[in-house]
Design an enzyme around this catalytic site. Sequence first.
Site, PDB file in Angstrom:
ATOM      1  CB  THR A 133      -0.891  -0.015   1.263  1.00  0.00           C
ATOM      2  OG1 THR A 133      -1.437   1.278   1.470  1.00  0.00           O
ATOM      3  CG2 THR A 133      -0.089  -0.353   2.521  1.00  0.00           C
ATOM      4  CG  ASP A 134      -1.082   5.062  -0.928  1.00  0.00           C
ATOM      5  OD1 ASP A 134      -1.671   4.401  -0.048  1.00  0.00           O
ATOM      6  OD2 ASP A 134      -1.617   6.010  -1.546  1.00  0.00           O
ATOM      7  CD  GLU A 135      -3.411   3.324   4.420  1.00  0.00           C
ATOM      8  OE1 GLU A 135      -3.265   3.378   5.649  1.00  0.00           O
ATOM      9  OE2 GLU A 135      -4.485   3.048   3.869  1.00  0.00           O
ATOM     10  CE1 TYR A 166      -3.091  -2.803   5.764  1.00  0.00           C
ATOM     11  CE2 TYR A 166      -3.110  -0.447   5.310  1.00  0.00           C
ATOM     12  CZ  TYR A 166      -3.115  -1.760   4.856  1.00  0.00           C
ATOM     13  OH  TYR A 166      -3.137  -2.020   3.514  1.00  0.00           O
ATOM     14  CE  LYS A 170       0.315  -4.700   2.887  1.00  0.00           C
ATOM     15  NZ  LYS A 170      -0.047  -6.026   2.314  1.00  0.00           N
TER      16      LYS A 170
END
Length: 357
Positions: A133-135, A166, A170
Amino acid sequence: MKLLVTGGAGFIGSAVIRHIIGNTADEVVNVDKLTYAGNLESVAEVSHSGRYAFEHADICDRPEIDRILARHQPDAIMHLAAESHVDRSIDGPADFIETNIVGTYTLLEATRAYMQNLDENRRNRFRFHHISTDEVFGDLPHPGDTPDADQYRFTERTAYRPSSPYSASKASADHLVRAWRRTYGLPTIVTNCSNNYGPYHFPEKLIPLIILNALEEKPLPVYGKGDQIRDWLYVEDHARALYRVVNKGEPGETYNIGGHNEKTNAEVVHTLCDLLAELCPRLGGYKNLITHVPDRPGHDRRYAIDAGKIQRELGWTPEETFETGIRKTVLWYLDNLEWCQRVQDGTYQRERLGAGI
Ligand code: NAD
């Protein structure tokens, strides 16, 4: 090719499987634990195919993963299985550490052992594609804070600065994948994608939550001022990008995937209200249901992806604009309210999650 897809009963994994079975001659093995977020109905339209197989398994269970690899002999792994909801990671991070970090580690080790038994030709073609993810990059400057905010986008060289349990889990997984590439030579590829939306999205996420609450005339919760910016990508565009990457991507490389659709959460909610007012007219419309609620702790302010590398090197661009994709999405939910009811039954009543202590 035979592709082993982890998390194929989830939102994005099921779109990947529907894309592969529906548009290619490849075979798919779906490995999924079927948590609250996994639902085999999401692949029902392709699961009758002789090119589809399902294995009910936890990616943290090494003997099971060894057995599945030995049995199905895949040519590539597309690893999507994860705990994926930031709010749930605030309430209970343990499952995120277990699945996202330990699960990825388990898959990497099982893959390393499996590859040793492949002949040279198959070993050379094998790929381990980790979907992230870009997070992991944390947040970008926001136009509310600085006038040159739109000059900043996440590239493949942006440093990791995750904010939530989260995104930290990741990020950890991404680091493990890169370490297994560098240390053991595993043919890994990482993709980091922006917020997805579209059919079969579990109703805890913003877009389905707003649609379903609106139809039941319940409050439409907007976190804080609703000025958080996300870069939205239609899930089927993501599925096409992932298939392109697993086929054409270079081992050791990272590709950012995004839709060039920066919207504030408030804009998204307003768009949904407008579409619903057109498709399901209600006296007074839906905007009067919008309710601002306390913000998410640690909430990232802005994400935006520079998807130039995947466009230049692999020729991928999204097919949907936000306007076409969001209309398709609303229409899909209106046609599939029973699916929404079934996946929520007994597990989730669209209550507020992740409000913090
Ligand atoms: P999801 O929560 O809808 O689906 C996750 C799937 O993984 C479910 O089917 C679940 O049953 C399965 N799963 C969970 N734990 C498992 C375990 N231990 N073993 C086997 N299966 C397990 O998630 P999603 O939105 O489809 O996201 C898929 C992947 O894409 C995730 O890795 C996520 O980090 C990443 N991603 C998501 C977005 C987004 O906007 N949703 C954006 C970028 C990247």
